[in-house]
Design a protein around this motif. Structure first.
Motif, PDB file in Angstrom:
ATOM      1  N   GLU A  16      47.550  31.084  34.576  1.00  0.00           N
ATOM      2  CA  GLU A  16      46.535  32.016  34.753  1.00  0.00           C
ATOM      3  C   GLU A  16      45.077  30.902  34.783  1.00  0.00           C
ATOM      4  O   GLU A  16      44.105  31.580  34.943  1.00  0.00           O
ATOM      5  N   PRO A  53      51.429  38.322  34.567  1.00  0.00           N
ATOM      6  CA  PRO A  53      50.735  37.775  33.705  1.00  0.00           C
ATOM      7  C   PRO A  53      51.655  36.880  32.670  1.00  0.00           C
ATOM      8  O   PRO A  53      52.799  37.301  32.505  1.00  0.00           O
ATOM      9  N   ARG A  94      47.702  45.511  33.160  1.00  0.00           N
ATOM     10  CA  ARG A  94      47.311  44.144  33.377  1.00  0.00           C
ATOM     11  C   ARG A  94      47.945  43.437  34.534  1.00  0.00           C
ATOM     12  O   ARG A  94      47.409  42.530  35.041  1.00  0.00           O
ATOM     13  N   SER A  97      45.946  43.755  37.243  1.00  0.00           N
ATOM     14  CA  SER A  97      44.521  43.171  37.160  1.00  0.00           C
ATOM     15  C   SER A  97      44.307  41.612  37.044  1.00  0.00           C
ATOM     16  O   SER A  97      43.184  41.006  36.852  1.00  0.00           O
ATOM     17  N   THR A  98      45.481  41.026  36.909  1.00  0.00           N
ATOM     18  CA  THR A  98      45.589  39.577  36.503  1.00  0.00           C
ATOM     19  C   THR A  98      45.713  38.680  37.882  1.00  0.00           C
ATOM     20  O   THR A  98      46.227  39.144  38.652  1.00  0.00           O
TER      21      THR A  98
END
Length: 178
Positions: A16, A53, A94, A97-98
């Motif tokens: 990330e 994620p 998540r 949106s990651t």
């Protein structure tokens, strides 16, 4: 570790973090203290296992030549997908949106562990390229992987322990308690 062999495609590391200039060998959190520091990479075919994620617990399943048809149908259904990825429903937002960054690494210094596409290097590695993956559900679909969600991963975890399919259970320490 197994002897190095010629690779048929690129190797990747997923993060990330958007600007990693060099990968330095380290001891993974999940490894024993007596294991040497390594840089980890994954081959292209198995790279879908990291379209998530980092901390997302997930179970990935795909058939092997030795898998029974009963297990294939039981765990994959009639999907035309080459693999199925299951996460807890609480991670869907998540996942959507990651952004994950796929770093291409030079394969020359890596050894194949002969385990679900994993490769390791003992040396410092500079990435060749970095690509942002902003739509992880789409990346999974494009890779031929069906995404499923469940309330708890534990029933699937327990059922797969006797299955003839290949399964990878990643970050299960982050799964909701039983």
């Amino acid at each position: 570790m197994s002897a190095a062999r010629t690779l048929s495609g690129p190797l990747y590391h997923f993060s990330e973090e958007p600007r990693i200039g060099v990968f330095v060998p380290h001891r993974a959190f999940s490894r024993r203290e007596d294991e040497e520091p390594l840089v980890w990479a994954i081959d292209e075919w198995h790279s879908f296992m990291y379209f998530f994620p980092r901390d997302c617990p997930r179970i990935l399943v795909w058939p092997l030549a030795s898998s029974s048809e009963d297990d294939r149908v039981r765990f994959m259904g009639e999907t035309p997908a080459r693999a199925v990825a299951t996460i807890a429903a609480g991670w869907l937002e998540r996942l959507g949106s990651t952004t994950v960054y796929r770093y291409e690494l030079p394969a020359v210094s890596f050894e194949d562990l002969n385990d679900a596409g994993m490769h390791v290097s003992r040396g410092t590695i500079k990435p060749v390229d970095c690509e942002a993956i902003r739509d992880l559900p789409r990346a999974l679909s494009d890779a031929g992987v069906e995404l499923r969600s469940v309330e708890s991963l534990w029933p699937l975890h327990d059922a797969l322990l006797e299955a003839t399919l290949h399964y990878s259970m990643i970050r299960m320490r982050n799964a909701a308690p039983r």
